[in-house]
Design a protein around this motif. Structure first.
Motif, PDB file in Angstrom:
ATOM      1  N   LEU A  89      -1.062   9.486  19.951  1.00 41.60           N
ATOM      2  CA  LEU A  89      -0.394   8.939  18.777  1.00 41.60           C
ATOM      3  C   LEU A  89       1.089   8.697  19.018  1.00 41.60           C
ATOM      4  O   LEU A  89       1.651   7.690  18.559  1.00 41.60           O
ATOM      5  N   CYS A  90       1.727   9.635  19.716  1.00 46.51           N
ATOM      6  CA  CYS A  90       3.190   9.650  19.801  1.00 46.51           C
ATOM      7  C   CYS A  90       3.668   9.028  21.105  1.00 46.51           C
ATOM      8  O   CYS A  90       4.078   9.717  22.046  1.00 46.51           O
ATOM      9  N   ARG A  91       3.582   7.711  21.160  1.00 49.59           N
ATOM     10  CA  ARG A  91       4.056   6.979  22.335  1.00 49.59           C
ATOM     11  C   ARG A  91       5.158   6.018  21.901  1.00 49.59           C
ATOM     12  O   ARG A  91       5.048   5.372  20.861  1.00 49.59           O
ATOM     13  N   ARG A  92       6.192   5.946  22.702  1.00 43.65           N
ATOM     14  CA  ARG A  92       7.328   5.088  22.377  1.00 43.65           C
ATOM     15  C   ARG A  92       6.877   3.630  22.272  1.00 43.65           C
ATOM     16  O   ARG A  92       6.159   3.120  23.130  1.00 43.65           O
ATOM     17  N   GLY A  93       7.285   3.000  21.202  1.00 43.16           N
ATOM     18  CA  GLY A  93       6.966   1.589  20.989  1.00 43.16           C
ATOM     19  C   GLY A  93       5.579   1.340  20.428  1.00 43.16           C
ATOM     20  O   GLY A  93       5.162   0.191  20.316  1.00 43.16           O
ATOM     21  N   VAL A  94       4.856   2.409  20.079  1.00 43.41           N
ATOM     22  CA  VAL A  94       3.490   2.276  19.581  1.00 43.41           C
ATOM     23  C   VAL A  94       3.424   2.764  18.141  1.00 43.41           C
ATOM     24  O   VAL A  94       3.954   3.828  17.812  1.00 43.41           O
ATOM     25  N   ALA A  95       2.767   1.981  17.281  1.00 44.86           N
ATOM     26  CA  ALA A  95       2.521   2.387  15.901  1.00 44.86           C
ATOM     27  C   ALA A  95       1.100   2.932  15.798  1.00 44.86           C
ATOM     28  O   ALA A  95       0.152   2.304  16.265  1.00 44.86           O
ATOM     29  N   SER A  96       0.962   4.109  15.196  1.00 41.82           N
ATOM     30  CA  SER A  96      -0.337   4.758  15.048  1.00 41.82           C
ATOM     31  C   SER A  96      -0.543   5.142  13.590  1.00 41.82           C
ATOM     32  O   SER A  96       0.391   5.133  12.783  1.00 41.82           O
ATOM     33  N   ALA A  97      -1.768   5.506  13.254  1.00 46.66           N
ATOM     34  CA  ALA A  97      -2.084   5.922  11.883  1.00 46.66           C
ATOM     35  C   ALA A  97      -3.243   6.904  11.923  1.00 46.66           C
ATOM     36  O   ALA A  97      -4.083   6.862  12.821  1.00 46.66           O
ATOM     37  N   VAL A  98      -3.281   7.797  10.938  1.00 38.10           N
ATOM     38  CA  VAL A  98      -4.357   8.769  10.797  1.00 38.10           C
ATOM     39  C   VAL A  98      -4.903   8.675   9.380  1.00 38.10           C
ATOM     40  O   VAL A  98      -4.148   8.730   8.407  1.00 38.10           O
ATOM     41  N   LEU A  99      -6.225   8.516   9.268  1.00 41.13           N
ATOM     42  CA  LEU A  99      -6.877   8.462   7.966  1.00 41.13           C
ATOM     43  C   LEU A  99      -7.144   9.871   7.449  1.00 41.13           C
ATOM     44  O   LEU A  99      -7.201  10.821   8.229  1.00 41.13           O
ATOM     45  N   TYR A 145       0.828  -1.208   0.000  1.00 43.03           N
ATOM     46  CA  TYR A 145       0.000   0.000   0.000  1.00 43.03           C
ATOM     47  C   TYR A 145       0.866   1.263   0.000  1.00 43.03           C
ATOM     48  O   TYR A 145       0.491   2.291   0.552  1.00 43.03           O
ATOM     49  N   ALA A 146       2.009   1.193  -0.645  1.00 42.51           N
ATOM     50  CA  ALA A 146       2.951   2.315  -0.597  1.00 42.51           C
ATOM     51  C   ALA A 146       2.336   3.607  -1.098  1.00 42.51           C
ATOM     52  O   ALA A 146       2.627   4.691  -0.575  1.00 42.51           O
ATOM     53  N   GLU A 147       1.462   3.513  -2.100  1.00 41.38           N
ATOM     54  CA  GLU A 147       0.884   4.735  -2.665  1.00 41.38           C
ATOM     55  C   GLU A 147      -0.107   5.403  -1.724  1.00 41.38           C
ATOM     56  O   GLU A 147      -0.493   6.557  -1.927  1.00 41.38           O
ATOM     57  N   LEU A 148      -0.538   4.682  -0.679  1.00 39.15           N
ATOM     58  CA  LEU A 148      -1.521   5.233   0.255  1.00 39.15           C
ATOM     59  C   LEU A 148      -0.898   5.699   1.566  1.00 39.15           C
ATOM     60  O   LEU A 148      -1.580   6.336   2.371  1.00 39.15           O
ATOM     61  N   LEU A 149       0.371   5.389   1.780  1.00 29.29           N
ATOM     62  CA  LEU A 149       0.974   5.602   3.096  1.00 29.29           C
ATOM     63  C   LEU A 149       2.035   6.704   3.076  1.00 29.29           C
ATOM     64  O   LEU A 149       2.739   6.907   2.078  1.00 29.29           O
ATOM     65  N   ARG A 150       2.113   7.387   4.194  1.00 22.33           N
ATOM     66  CA  ARG A 150       3.232   8.279   4.463  1.00 22.33           C
ATOM     67  C   ARG A 150       3.740   7.929   5.863  1.00 22.33           C
ATOM     68  O   ARG A 150       3.001   8.040   6.846  1.00 22.33           O
ATOM     69  N   ILE A 151       4.961   7.486   5.963  1.00 19.34           N
ATOM     70  CA  ILE A 151       5.529   7.053   7.235  1.00 19.34           C
ATOM     71  C   ILE A 151       6.242   8.229   7.901  1.00 19.34           C
ATOM     72  O   ILE A 151       7.065   8.908   7.280  1.00 19.34           O
ATOM     73  N   ILE A 152       5.911   8.469   9.184  1.00 21.91           N
ATOM     74  CA  ILE A 152       6.482   9.599   9.929  1.00 21.91           C
ATOM     75  C   ILE A 152       7.051   9.088  11.253  1.00 21.91           C
ATOM     76  O   ILE A 152       6.390   8.326  11.967  1.00 21.91           O
ATOM     77  N   ASP A 153       8.255   9.530  11.577  1.00 23.64           N
ATOM     78  CA  ASP A 153       8.852   9.269  12.890  1.00 23.64           C
ATOM     79  C   ASP A 153       8.201  10.218  13.896  1.00 23.64           C
ATOM     80  O   ASP A 153       8.144  11.426  13.669  1.00 23.64           O
ATOM     81  N   PHE A 154       7.694   9.674  15.017  1.00 27.95           N
ATOM     82  CA  PHE A 154       6.968  10.523  15.963  1.00 27.95           C
ATOM     83  C   PHE A 154       7.870  11.596  16.586  1.00 27.95           C
ATOM     84  O   PHE A 154       7.369  12.532  17.209  1.00 27.95           O
ATOM     85  N   THR A 210      -4.420   3.453  17.076  1.00 30.00           N
ATOM     86  CA  THR A 210      -3.221   3.282  17.891  1.00 30.00           C
ATOM     87  C   THR A 210      -2.993   1.785  18.128  1.00 30.00           C
ATOM     88  O   THR A 210      -3.841   0.958  17.786  1.00 30.00           O
ATOM     89  N   ASP A 211      -1.847   1.461  18.700  1.00 32.37           N
ATOM     90  CA  ASP A 211      -1.499   0.072  19.045  1.00 32.37           C
ATOM     91  C   ASP A 211      -1.527  -0.853  17.829  1.00 32.37           C
ATOM     92  O   ASP A 211      -1.892  -2.023  17.927  1.00 32.37           O
TER      93      ASP A 211
END
Length: 470
Positions: free
Chosen positions: A35-45, A5-14, A52-53
């Motif tokens: 969203l910005c918690r260490r060790g947690v992956a989050s996403a925003v539509l 899904y590369a065309e749909l995603l933008r990866i950001i370092d918290f 989260t999680d």
């Protein structure tokens, strides 16, 4: 995930504040700390809903990515056909009726859709498309009263979360698909709030205007004066739609971008719903600005496949005073798309009376509400004659519901004589209809139930006296 899904995603370092500021600039309601918690992956539509999680539960995000990547919009030619063959002719009929009524000084006194030609078009749309749309369903004064009652109900806190009222609230579910803490903008499978209106509620006058109009419309569909095979096919399907559930009024809050993921309205075998009727209560709705469409899919079987496999049939704009009808079966899976404004609607389901009356699970569901026990006597009229081997399980449930439970409005006296056999003592219940004011013992009630003939004669036009929650 990034490969598929590369065309749909933008990866950001918290830790990248600049990138985060840019990504969340349009979504100030999302709690950044969540969203910005260490060790947690989050996403925003894109619509401003977050997860989260995801490092533990990523299925919901995968579903959303697959939906956005693979689902194609409704076929333009099909949508144009619906507009050309049904919506535009109905619009012209309504405009002509209103013009004539204005000249006569009676606009708003009657329903514009009472003309047989309107019923024929609605029936053909139900037969061909599995749904039908009628705009301007209620007179404006009645529509405004209904919309105001729904708004007041929600603002007074009178609605419960929809997920708490359905099977979605139970079971072994991985991840927080219900947003249990009700965090603003967090993803959930169902984000509506709803309540049930009966004739005894404060909204009864406004609600009665809707149910009376709907009963009249259904009667016209059940008893066409003529027409082709498609019209009579719809009439045949509606013949056993003897009862309607009480009105469910719902709000999808825009602040949370509420939605309801794909489902059908008959997803439990004992509900026996036939037809769904929805009246939208949203004045000045803009589909581009407000969203909140009801998306209808092509037919599917439970468990429902992915939306991309179903394919989109039609997107219905929830504009005010628009009535939507569709079959409450696997023929019409549907979902509510995210809304950016509070979205209100009243929903009523037409129910198969004979099937419900002979189904123990359906009767148990109806009997769960003690305030409906007096109405179960009317439902008993749909039961078949008692068989040679004694009462059916459904009849036993009905008898126990009527004769072993008491309500605030009915007295199950132990010393009053039965008005039929004269016996005193034991269980009993008051009479109804022509026998109102009398009291009958349990034995006489059972004798009455055993003598019933099965004749599916109930008509929707008389449902004001026989409303049953199923």
């Amino acid at each position: 995930m990034t490969r598929g899904y590369a065309e749909l995603l933008r990866i950001i370092d918290f830790r990248d504040d600049t990138a985060l500021d840019e990504a969340l600039a349009q979504h100030s309601e999302i709690p950044r700390a969540e969203l910005c918690r260490r060790g947690v992956a989050s996403a925003v539509l894109p619509e401003g809903v977050y997860f989260t999680d995801l490092q533990e539960h990523h299925q919901m995000l995968l579903y959303e990515l697959s939906y956005r990547q693979q689902l194609k919009p409704a076929d333009l030619s099909s949508a144009a056909s619906v507009e050309r063959d049904f919506l535009q002719p109905l619009r012209s009929m309504r405009e002509a009726w209103c013009a004539n009524a204005n000249v006569a000084g009676t606009c708003g006194q009657n329903w514009w859709w009472e003309e047989p030609k309107v019923s024929e078009l609605v029936a053909r749309s139900l037969a061909n498309n599995k749904f039908a749309v009628l705009d301007g369903f209620l007179p404006q004064v009645e529509f405004a009263a209904l919309a105001a009652a729904a708004l007041a109900e929600f603002e007074a806190g009178g609605m419960a979360r929809g997920a708490q009222l359905s099977g979605l609230a139970t079971g072994d579910v991985r991840g927080d698909v219900q947003n249990a803490a009700e965090q603003t903008r967090k993803w959930t499978i169902r984000g509506d709030f709803s309540s049930i209106w009966s004739d005894s509620d404060s909204a009864a006058v406004a609600n009665r205007a809707l149910t009376t109009a709907l009963d009249a419309l259904i009667m016209g569909l059940k008893h066409p004066g003529g027409g082709d095979a498609a019209i009579h096919e719809v009439a045949d399907r509606l013949q056993c739609a003897d009862f309607r559930e009480e009105t469910m009024v719902a709000c999808y809050p825009g602040a949370s971008r509420a939605r309801y993921h794909p489902h059908i309205d008959n997803d439990r075998s004992f509900i026996h719903r036939v037809l769904t009727a929805i009246l939208y209560l949203n004045a000045d709705w803009s589909p581009e600005r407000d969203g909140g469409h009801l998306r209808l899919f092509n037919e599917g079987r439970l468990p429902l496949p992915q939306p991309a496999e179903l394919g989109v049939k039609y997107d219905v704009v929830p504009q005010g005073n628009r009535l939507l009808l569709f079959w409450a079966t696997e023929e019409v899976p549907h979902e509510v798309l995210p809304t950016r404004r509070d979205r209100y609607a009243c929903t009523i389901w037409l129910v198969d009376g004979p099937r419900s009356a002979s189904d123990p699970k359906a009767l148990q569901r109806a009997a769960a509400n003690p305030h409906q026990l007096h109405q179960l006597r009317t439902l008993a009229a749909c039961l078949p004659r008692q068989g040679p081997h004694g009462p059916t399980m459904a009849e036993e449930i009905l008898s126990r519901s009527l004769l072993r439970a008491s309500t605030a409005t009915e007295s199950f006296s132990l010393d009053r004589p039965c008005d039929q056999c004269g016996a005193r003592g034991g269980l009993g219940a008051p009479g109804v209809d022509a026998e109102a004011g009398k009291w009958f013992c349990a034995a006489c009630w059972r004798h009455w139930a055993a003598s019933l003939e099965f004749t599916p004669r109930c008509e929707v036009g008389k449902l004001e006296e026989v409303e049953v929650i199923l």
